[in-house]
Scaffold this active site. Sequence first.
Site, PDB file in Angstrom:
ATOM      1  N   ARG A  50       0.857  -1.206   0.000  1.00 52.09           N
ATOM      2  CA  ARG A  50       0.000   0.000   0.000  1.00 52.09           C
ATOM      3  C   ARG A  50       0.885   1.246   0.000  1.00 52.09           C
ATOM      4  NH1 ARG A  50      -1.562   1.648   4.674  1.00 52.09           N
ATOM      5  NH2 ARG A  50      -2.343  -0.351   5.427  1.00 52.09           N
ATOM      6  N   TYR A 102     -15.489  16.911 -15.749  1.00 51.13           N
ATOM      7  CA  TYR A 102     -16.001  15.537 -15.713  1.00 51.13           C
ATOM      8  C   TYR A 102     -17.074  15.426 -14.615  1.00 51.13           C
ATOM      9  CZ  TYR A 102     -16.204  10.579 -14.624  1.00 51.13           C
ATOM     10  OH  TYR A 102     -16.648   9.309 -14.349  1.00 51.13           O
ATOM     11  N   ASP A 174      -6.324  19.276 -14.151  1.00 44.15           N
ATOM     12  CA  ASP A 174      -6.667  17.944 -14.653  1.00 44.15           C
ATOM     13  C   ASP A 174      -6.259  17.918 -16.125  1.00 44.15           C
ATOM     14  OD1 ASP A 174      -7.876  15.696 -15.735  1.00 44.15           O
ATOM     15  OD2 ASP A 174      -9.585  15.771 -14.364  1.00 44.15           O
ATOM     16  N   LYS A 199      -7.210   6.925 -19.465  1.00 48.96           N
ATOM     17  CA  LYS A 199      -7.499   7.469 -20.794  1.00 48.96           C
ATOM     18  C   LYS A 199      -6.261   7.396 -21.688  1.00 48.96           C
ATOM     19  CE  LYS A 199     -11.552   8.354 -19.022  1.00 48.96           C
ATOM     20  NZ  LYS A 199     -11.441   8.025 -17.629  1.00 48.96           N
TER      21      LYS A 199
HETATM   22  O1  P1T Z   1     -12.319   7.183 -14.368  1.00 44.09           O
HETATM   23  P1  P1T Z   1     -11.156   7.667 -13.544  1.00 44.09           P
HETATM   24  O2  P1T Z   1      -9.864   7.051 -13.893  1.00 44.09           O
HETATM   25  O3  P1T Z   1     -11.467   7.630 -12.074  1.00 44.09           O
HETATM   26  O4  P1T Z   1     -10.945   9.226 -13.924  1.00 44.09           O
HETATM   27  C1  P1T Z   1     -11.886  10.213 -13.647  1.00 44.09           C
HETATM   28  C2  P1T Z   1     -11.727  11.372 -14.598  1.00 44.09           C
HETATM   29  C3  P1T Z   1     -11.005  12.471 -14.187  1.00 44.09           C
HETATM   30  N1  P1T Z   1     -10.839  13.537 -14.995  1.00 44.09           N
HETATM   31  C4  P1T Z   1     -11.362  13.573 -16.231  1.00 44.09           C
HETATM   32  C5  P1T Z   1     -11.156  14.771 -17.099  1.00 44.09           C
HETATM   33  C6  P1T Z   1     -12.093  12.487 -16.714  1.00 44.09           C
HETATM   34  O5  P1T Z   1     -12.575  12.552 -17.964  1.00 44.09           O
HETATM   35  C7  P1T Z   1     -12.287  11.353 -15.875  1.00 44.09           C
HETATM   36  C8  P1T Z   1     -13.080  10.177 -16.310  1.00 44.09           C
HETATM   37  N2  P1T Z   1     -13.906  10.414 -17.418  1.00 44.09           N
HETATM   38  C9  P1T Z   1     -14.724   9.523 -18.026  1.00 44.09           C
HETATM   39  C10 P1T Z   1     -14.902   8.263 -17.598  1.00 44.09           C
HETATM   40  C11 P1T Z   1     -15.433  10.040 -19.207  1.00 44.09           C
HETATM   41  O6  P1T Z   1     -15.964   9.258 -20.013  1.00 44.09           O
HETATM   42  O7  P1T Z   1     -15.461  11.269 -19.369  1.00 44.09           O
END
Ligand code: P1T
Length: 383
Positions: A50, A102, A174, A199
């Site tokens: 962890r 998001y 972000d 992504k």
């Molecule tokens: O899904 P995760 O890895 O927890 O990330 C969240 C997140 C954070 N910031 C941005 C700009 C994002 O687009 C996302 C996740 N977005 C999607 C799942 C989507 O389809 O827009």
Amino acid sequence: MDKKLRFNSATIHGGQEPDKAYGSVMPPIYQTSTYAQTTPGGHQGYEYSRTHNPTRTALERSIASLENAKHGLAFASGMAAMDTVLKLFNPGDEIISTDDLYGGSYRLMTQIFEKYGLKIHFVNMENPDSVAQHLNEKTRLIWIETPTNPMMKVVDIAAIAALGKGHKALVAVDNTFASPYLQQPLDLGADIVLHSATKYLAGHSDTVLGLLVVNDDALQEKLAFIQNSSGGVPGPMDCFLTLRGIKTLHIRIQRHSENGAAVALFLMQHPKIEKVYWPGFVNHPNHEVAKSQMKDFGGMLSFVPKGGDLATSINIVEKLKLFTLAESLGGVESLAGHPASMTHASIPKAVREKSGIVDGLIRLSVGIEDVQDLIEDLDQAIG
Ligand code: P1T
């Protein structure tokens, strides 16, 4: 490796060295929860996974190298990374955030952290003056998403970072939509960069993972303390997959950007399309800022068909064959999404519509297929 590498070499080598045990070129997937000690405290830097894991360390060094940062931290998801940032603050502290972001980030701020006494102002940051209006002695964080999800607004990172410095507020970006290939926010004055590595960084729609990067040692220590205390860490296999994805980031983003531009132009000229949101257009309200802080415009765009009604848009996304209707973005394959009912459904309709997320909006993550096939697919779906 001492020499500062150019970006396209750093994706492959940045922060990496052959594994110490057998010289393996890729870091092994250290699938272990714990590490043998010769005497209490007698270990080689790793005691419990962890806290640290060598595969995770390799990934953390890689992202630090790509963002020109001193420190990287890896998490179980983008949201776990953001959760860690928000836990830096205390009840009564204030945050200024982009109003278009998001849906899950909006949900975390409003439905979890407002409960613990954080006050969040959602502001359209296209004009940095609107941020200045909300700054006060309680402001601790400015949260920037750029380009924004899904309206593709672009925020001037350097201008807002300068405002944050004047008020002793941290500035976090972000950087998920751009990836470090297109923009490196720490170089523009930001304090923290977040990635949903799910992504573009991992890039193959096979991993969920989040990353933070910072330069400041004390900030790194605080974030690592929360990371270890709360425990939202990724497993070694996901770290490995993200590292493998990163090695082709530069060539993938080049193709995403080329294809994104061609699809944006196709849609813009289509008689049945009302509006296309893509920062590469010279008449995009933030085109000049995008040009100055980004290397290219990436593979994300949104559009509204003529009439802008829900039924027309649902009909289009259902008819797509090569684009898959799915949440997420940034993988090699093209995806289409309907933000109002999918990624941004947790934002109340009135709030959503104020930032432009109407029921007719469709979001595309343009992949790296042959762009002609993508255009033909859109053409048959739009009809
Ligand atoms: O899904 P995760 O890895 O927890 O990330 C969240 C997140 C954070 N910031 C941005 C700009 C994002 O687009 C996302 C996740 N977005 C999607 C799942 C989507 O389809 O827009």
